[in-house]
Design a protein around this motif. Structure first.
Motif, short mmCIF file in Angstrom:
data_model
loop_
_atom_site.label_atom_id
_atom_site.label_comp_id
_atom_site.label_asym_id
_atom_site.label_seq_id
_atom_site.Cartn_x
_atom_site.Cartn_y
_atom_site.Cartn_z
N THR B 97 0.86 -1.18 0.00
CA THR B 97 0.00 0.00 0.00
C THR B 97 0.89 1.23 0.00
O THR B 97 2.01 1.18 0.47
N PRO B 98 0.41 2.32 -0.51
CA PRO B 98 1.20 3.54 -0.50
C PRO B 98 1.02 4.34 0.78
O PRO B 98 1.76 5.24 1.06
N THR B 99 -0.01 4.00 1.52
CA THR B 99 -0.34 4.84 2.66
C THR B 99 0.47 4.45 3.87
O THR B 99 0.98 3.35 3.97
N ARG B 100 0.54 5.33 4.78
CA ARG B 100 1.33 5.09 5.97
C ARG B 100 0.41 4.58 7.08
O ARG B 100 -0.58 5.20 7.40
N LEU B 101 0.77 3.47 7.65
CA LEU B 101 0.03 2.93 8.78
C LEU B 101 0.87 3.16 10.03
O LEU B 101 1.98 2.65 10.13
N ALA B 102 0.36 3.94 10.94
CA ALA B 102 1.07 4.23 12.19
C ALA B 102 2.49 4.72 11.92
O ALA B 102 3.43 4.35 12.60
N GLY B 103 2.63 5.56 10.90
CA GLY B 103 3.94 6.14 10.63
C GLY B 103 4.92 5.22 9.95
O GLY B 103 6.10 5.50 9.90
N ARG B 104 4.45 4.12 9.42
CA ARG B 104 5.36 3.17 8.79
C ARG B 104 5.16 3.15 7.28
O ARG B 104 4.05 3.05 6.79
N THR B 105 6.28 3.22 6.59
CA THR B 105 6.25 3.13 5.14
C THR B 105 6.32 1.66 4.75
O THR B 105 7.17 0.93 5.25
N ASP B 106 5.43 1.24 3.89
CA ASP B 106 5.50 -0.14 3.41
C ASP B 106 6.81 -0.39 2.67
O ASP B 106 7.27 0.46 1.91
N THR B 107 7.35 -1.56 2.86
CA THR B 107 8.61 -1.91 2.22
C THR B 107 8.45 -1.93 0.71
O THR B 107 7.47 -2.48 0.19
N GLN B 108 9.39 -1.33 0.02
CA GLN B 108 9.40 -1.36 -1.44
C GLN B 108 10.27 -2.52 -1.90
O GLN B 108 11.42 -2.65 -1.46
N TYR B 109 9.74 -3.31 -2.80
CA TYR B 109 10.44 -4.46 -3.37
C TYR B 109 10.85 -4.09 -4.79
O TYR B 109 10.01 -3.72 -5.59
N PHE B 110 12.14 -4.23 -5.05
CA PHE B 110 12.69 -3.78 -6.33
C PHE B 110 12.80 -4.90 -7.34
O PHE B 110 13.06 -6.06 -7.00
N GLY B 111 12.64 -4.52 -8.60
CA GLY B 111 12.91 -5.42 -9.70
C GLY B 111 14.37 -5.38 -10.10
O GLY B 111 15.15 -4.62 -9.53
N PRO B 112 14.76 -6.18 -11.10
CA PRO B 112 16.15 -6.26 -11.52
C PRO B 112 16.62 -5.06 -12.33
O PRO B 112 17.81 -4.87 -12.52
N GLY B 113 15.68 -4.26 -12.82
CA GLY B 113 16.06 -3.08 -13.58
C GLY B 113 16.16 -3.33 -15.07
O GLY B 113 16.30 -4.47 -15.53
N THR B 114 16.06 -2.25 -15.82
CA THR B 114 16.34 -2.25 -17.26
C THR B 114 17.53 -1.33 -17.49
O THR B 114 17.49 -0.16 -17.12
N ARG B 115 18.57 -1.89 -18.09
CA ARG B 115 19.74 -1.07 -18.40
C ARG B 115 19.53 -0.44 -19.76
O ARG B 115 19.47 -1.13 -20.78
N LEU B 116 19.38 0.88 -19.79
CA LEU B 116 19.17 1.62 -21.03
C LEU B 116 20.47 2.28 -21.45
O LEU B 116 21.10 2.99 -20.66
#
Lengths: 114, 119
Positions: B97-116
């Motif tokens: 979720t993008p919203t903050r619950l009790a001041g906590r940012t949800d963990t962002q999970y990253f992809g492998p990326g695209t090298r341009l």
């Protein structure tokens, strides 16, 4: 705007040495703090995070970080590194009252010699 | 379960061309983020989506960059009239979720990326 500084760009250690990577941020309000790691050939992974409460945070693989509010710091530590800890480490911050975008430091490249 | 995926993994183009980079977030994640990582630097925020709408596009460097997420899942980052300075790894991340619950940012999970690479 907030910024994040990682003082050490490259660190070389021998196995079993202790590690401390510095991270300082500039933001006057409440923040959420993160350390991400990128192993060679892999994507960014979360090591640990701090939201509130105990300023000493334990993460995966024996890593820990200490939030010192008065110093605006969130240094990463590990008592005894292994060769498999060779990676690039990124500190990141997001203000508690703003959007969820992360502001990253420039990264520290750690090489552990076997 | 499957993580964040990005395609292509590598893209080489010529200056002035148009490119599209695709991101498939983790299923069920409502928030999606794009970052750009230049050589020797940390990732820099570009834009983030809450569902289908761009909640914050303040990181887009100029109007050559645009991103969409029409159905609230897959997102495409579009770059027009590419320049050599656009060469970088483009990272996508998603969170529950993008919203903050009790001041906590949800963990962002990253992809492998695209090298341009823009020649």
């Amino acid at each position: 705007a907030q910024s994040v500084s990682q003082h050490n760009h490259h660190v070389i250690l021998s196995e079993a040495a202790s590690l401390e990577l510095g991270c300082n941020y500039s933001y006057g309000g409440t923040v959420n703090l993160f350390w991400y790691v990128q192993y060679p050939g892999q994507h960014l992974q979360l090591l640990l995070k701090y939201f509130s409460g105990d300023p000493l945070v334990k993460g995966i693989k024996g890593f820990e970080a200490e939030f010192i509010k008065s110093k605006f710091s969130f240094n990463l530590r590990k008592p005894s590194v292994q060769w498999s800890d060779t990676a690039e480490y990124f500190c990141a911050v997001t203000p508690n009252n703003a959007g969820n975008m992360l502001t990253f430091g420039g990264g520290t490249r750690l090489m552990v010699k076997p | 379960g499957a993580g964040v995926s990005q395609t292509p993994s590598n893209k080489v183009t010529e200056k002035g061309k148009y490119v599209e980079l695709r991101c498939d977030p983790i299923s069920g994640h409502t928030a999606l983020y794009w970052y750009r990582q230049s050589l020797g630097q940390g990732p820099e925020f570009l834009i983030y989506f809450q569902g289908t709408g761009a909640a914050d596009d303040s990181g887009l460097p100029n109007d050559r960059f645009f991103a969409v997420r029409p159905e609230g899942s897959v997102s495409t980052l579009k770059i027009q009239r590419t320049e050599r300075g656009d060469s970088a790894v483009y990272l996508c991340a998603s969170s529950l979720t993008p919203t903050r619950l009790a001041g906590r940012t949800d963990t962002q999970y990253f992809g492998p990326g695209t090298r341009l690479t823009v020649l």
